[in-house]
Design an enzyme around this catalytic site. Structure first.
Site, PDB file in Angstrom:
ATOM      1  N   VAL A 294       0.785  -1.033  -0.081  1.00 23.02           N
ATOM      2  CA  VAL A 294       0.007   0.010  -0.007  1.00 23.02           C
ATOM      3  C   VAL A 294       0.933   1.191  -0.044  1.00 23.02           C
ATOM      4  O   VAL A 294       1.771   1.143   0.760  1.00 23.02           O
ATOM      5  CB  VAL A 294      -0.875   0.003   1.341  1.00 23.02           C
ATOM      6  CG1 VAL A 294      -1.727   1.204   1.172  1.00 23.02           C
ATOM      7  CG2 VAL A 294      -1.791  -1.170   1.070  1.00 23.02           C
TER       8      VAL A 294
ATOM      9  N   ASP B 119      -9.849 -11.480   6.503  1.00 27.96           N
ATOM     10  CA  ASP B 119      -8.534 -11.220   6.902  1.00 27.96           C
ATOM     11  C   ASP B 119      -8.645 -10.374   8.063  1.00 27.96           C
ATOM     12  O   ASP B 119      -8.110  -8.979   8.256  1.00 27.96           O
ATOM     13  CB  ASP B 119      -7.293 -10.707   5.876  1.00 27.96           C
ATOM     14  CG  ASP B 119      -6.052 -10.705   6.499  1.00 27.96           C
ATOM     15  OD1 ASP B 119      -5.455 -11.504   7.618  1.00 27.96           O
ATOM     16  OD2 ASP B 119      -5.115 -10.299   6.016  1.00 27.96           O
TER      17      ASP B 119
ATOM     18  N   LYS C 200      -3.271   0.549  -3.446  1.00 28.74           N
ATOM     19  CA  LYS C 200      -2.815  -0.935  -2.961  1.00 28.74           C
ATOM     20  C   LYS C 200      -2.605  -1.632  -4.297  1.00 28.74           C
ATOM     21  O   LYS C 200      -3.085  -1.657  -5.362  1.00 28.74           O
ATOM     22  CB  LYS C 200      -3.922  -1.629  -2.350  1.00 28.74           C
ATOM     23  CG  LYS C 200      -3.620  -3.118  -2.237  1.00 28.74           C
ATOM     24  CD  LYS C 200      -4.337  -3.735  -1.290  1.00 28.74           C
ATOM     25  CE  LYS C 200      -4.038  -5.161  -0.861  1.00 28.74           C
ATOM     26  NZ  LYS C 200      -4.993  -5.778  -0.139  1.00 28.74           N
TER      27      LYS C 200
END
Length: 744
Positions: free
Chosen positions: A435, A545, A449
């Site tokens: 990022v 995540d 990103k």
């Protein structure tokens, strides 16, 4: 999946123990120039800072020169070193780190556990030169490090022959090695690696991390022990990066007594890992050993077989060379020597000038044609990427739905915004990509990103998925502003959130400053965001995540969940998900590791771990701890079972007035960490519970009124709390810790 190997045959494991104190040793005579230090051991060159014996090497680079059965070889610890490269900063070693699972109908299943521990050494595993290899039929195996889990599935289809030199899922599969890994252990998933594989003529399964260039798959590896026999003594080559550890170049240069780049013609290069360190290189035009005084010698370019000056005269200079022409010649602008022409007469000059002008015009025309052709190729390539990622469909849908908030960026726009993706603009690295902080022409700060990889299925569906993500609008979810589709792997553009991550706030040596009210507010904001993604968005989205480093904070400590597009870019259906297992240690849902299917309850489990971080200010996984204390969730469940919650709570929030609230939060976290996903609450229920607790924090007078307390917190039966810690939970996590302990 059973991570423990208490019933396995542990054979051939590695004990790689090198010294852990990296202060450069100095003596009257530098170590690299001491008399009697051998430059070779067997057939292997030993360049300084490596050396045979402590007196001949910098700390951490000591080797032993040993002769076994008439063969002399250098050893680092007990690992054979086969090559050392100063220029590349690598060392190739033979490690017996092969894990195997073999089934014999007479003797049952036998396991051999292979692992490697480079902690407290100057080495780490090269993610460029190595790969994770899995061999076998119907085999799911994976490597676990202190921070990462990654693996793949190898299958053998009936009637489909295997092919030599092809390791792409049939009898053999491979996965990329994560960056900055110093420790790993190999495991097998017994839901796939069943005892039926011996009936298919494949009694053994293997997993190893090894050098890419040294591995060529052979079909004979699958149905015999040839894989072991191919690599002598069951050892595979692995390439390790190394560095002088302790500080970066700027600080290292201040201490002249310990600075390792001692050659006057050397340059210091900072480490690219998460640990401070550096390596030394010879300056351009020089070669040799930068770790020795006068070790970098000038390269005489003029002595090369091919004269760098062509037909001209080459003169060597320190670090460079110069060219001149023989008498009667002159040097053109492109460095070519041509004869000096006599000045033509007026009558001769006209055709010469005409021919010269014609030649110049021809060169210009050809150059323009080549430039146009290259630009056309680049444009066509970008257009092909754009179409492959569904850009045409996305563009048409945006027009029809008047989606003005979402923008399709060009590659050039994002390069300008991030200063050509400069390393100085990097604000985060993760398993899915890097990022960068960027500034658009409109003076809007963004986070760009760059994703690492994307599978073929999601290349086709990427445009549709971006349209779904573009419609997400929630105050606690980082806004996706747009994407770039004209590159091989698409890039995502998010709003920029300025105040860092929750992980930095908790574990950045100032977690004691966070009040319970602030922590509860962050937890509620994050739960609201996940609840929205699960049930409030037009299409349900699984985060995949959830962790404290993916929760960003603004200037007022309001939380915003980020990286919610990661699950979109990862396999999401069962047929794909079983081929890849990855995640962050400490946050992984045990049920997901058993079934390889991501669900909304997987996010609930991971969020439960985030709640524990807020309550305890401890990291989810601590490799240096002992027993069940390695896993924060295991330590918490044990404390709850033994009624000693106060022992693990953060001192900054322990207060008699807060204990009732803390116990409620702990019960909620316990419920989120249930082994079975069916027994966990939904994120909507979690958000509602946290909201009620937050209201109690803002109305402390309610704590003296039990009836109103109950009305705010809700009926006790509104959420079923399990009071029994699942035996299966301990059987999985405790065995994982037992195996990690075996590396001590």
């Amino acid at each position: 999946m059973k991570l423990g190997y208490s019933r396995f045959l542990l054979s051939g494991y590695i004990f790689f123990s090198l010294s852990g104190v990296w202060v450069l040793a100095m003596a009257d005579v530098p170590a690299g120039q001491r008399h009697g230090c051998p430059a070779k051991c067997g057939d292997v060159d030993i360049p300084f800072p490596f050396g045979v014996g402590e007196q001949c090497a910098l700390p951490g680079f000591k080797l032993n020169c040993t002769t076994v059965e008439g063969v002399t070889k250098p050893l680092a610890g007990n690992i054979e070193v086969t090559n050392i490269s100063l220029a590349d900063g690598t060392a190739t070693m033979n490690t017996p780190a092969i894990s195997s699972q073999c089934y014999d109908p007479d003797n049952g299943t036998k396991y051999r556990n292979g692992w490697l521990n480079l902690t407290n050494t100057p080495y780490w595993i090269s993610e460029v030169d190595n790969t994770v290899i899995v061999i076998g039929c119907n085999t799911l195996a994976y490597m676990m490090s202190s921070t990462y889990v990654i693996g793949c599935v190898s299958k053998c289809e009936s009637g489909v022959p295997l092919k030599n030199d092809e390791c792409s899922g049939a009898g053999c599969c491979q996965a990329n090695v994560p960056k900055d890994i110093q420790y790993y252990n190999g495991y097998f998933n017994e839901n796939y690696n069943t005892t039926e594989i011996w009936r298919e003529g494949s009694p053994c399964s293997y997993i190893a991390v090894m050098e890419k260039a040294a591995f060529n798959f052979k079909t004979s590896y699958v149905n015999s022990t040839v894989f072991y026999d191919t690599y002598k003594d069951r050892k595979v080559p692995i390439v390790l990066n190394w560095q002088i550890v302790g500080s970066y170049c700027e600080d290292a240069k201040k201490n002249t007594s310990s600075y390792a780049c001692v050659s006057s013609q050397s340059a210091c290069v900072n480490s690219t890992t998460h640990k401070p360190g550096y390596r030394c290189n010879c300056s351009e035009g020089y070669q040799g050993n930068p770790y020795l005084a006068n070790g970098c010698q000038d390269i005489d370019e003029c002595q090369r077989p091919a004269n760098p000056c062509g037909d001209g005269i080459c003169k060597n200079t320190p670090g460079n060379y110069s060219c001149s022409c023989h008498p009667g010649n002159y040097m053109t602008n492109n460095g070519v020597c041509v004869p000096i022409q006599k000045k033509p007469s007026r009558f001769q000059a006209t055709p010469v000038i005409g021919a010269s002008v014609g030649l110049v015009v021809l060169v210009i025309v050809v150059a323009c044609a080549c430039l146009i052709q290259e630009r056309r190729k680049l444009r066509n390539m970008k257009l092909a990427y754009f179409r492959r990622h569904g850009g045409t469909i996305l563009f048409e849908e945006m027009k029809s739905q008047q989606c003005n908030a979402f923008k399709i960026f060009s590659e050039e726009e994002l390069q300008q915004a991030t200063n050509r993706f400069s390393e100085e603009q990097v604000i985060g690295r993760g398993g899915h990509g890097t990022v960068y902080r960027g500034l658009l022409k409109s003076n809007v700060e963004v986070a760009v990103k760059r994703c690492m990889t994307i599978d073929e299925q999601h290349k086709k569906e990427f445009g549709k998925e971006m349209l779904i993500l573009a419609q997400i609008n929630h105050r606690n979810v980082v806004k996706l502003l747009g994407c770039c589709l004209e590159v091989e792997v698409p890039m995502l553009v998010y709003e920029f959130v300025p105040n860092g991550t929750l992980f930095d706030l908790i574990h950045g040596n100032h977690g004691w400053r966070i009040s319970l009210a602030t922590r509860l507010g962050i937890a509620h904001d994050s739960a609201e965001a996940l609840s929205y993604l699960h049930s409030g968005a037009s299409t349900p989205i699984l985060h995949g995540d959830v962790k404290s480093s993916n929760i960003l904070l603004d200037d007022n400590h309001k939380a915003k969940v980020s990286d919610f597009g990661a699950s979109i870019l990862a396999p999401t259906d069962e047929s794909q998900f079983v081929t890849l297992v990855q995640g962050t240690c400490g946050y992984l849902d045990p049920e997901y590791m058993q079934t390889c299917q991501l669900t909304d309850k997987s996010d609930v489990y991971s969020f439960g771990v985030v709640l524990l971080e807020l309550l305890t200010c401890k990291k989810p996984f601590n490799l240096d701890a002992i027993g069940q204390d390695k896993s924060l969730s295991m330590m918490f469940m044990s404390a709850m079972k033994e009624n000693r919650l106060e022992v693990i709570l953060d001192d900054g929030i322990k207060d008699e007035d807060n204990m009732e609230i803390l116990e409620e939060i702990a019960e909620l976290a316990k419920h989120c960490l249930e082994m079975s996903g069916e027994n966990r609450p939904s994120m909507k229920e979690v958000a509602e519970k946290l909201d009620r607790l937050r209201k109690v924090m803002h109305h402390p007078w309610v704590q003296r009124n039990p009836e109103e307390m109950e009305s705010l917190l809700g009926e006790p039966s509104a959420m079923v709390h399990s009071t029994i810690v699942s035996d299966q939970y301990f059987s999985i996590e405790k065995k994982a810790v037992t195996n990690l302990q075996s590396g001590r």
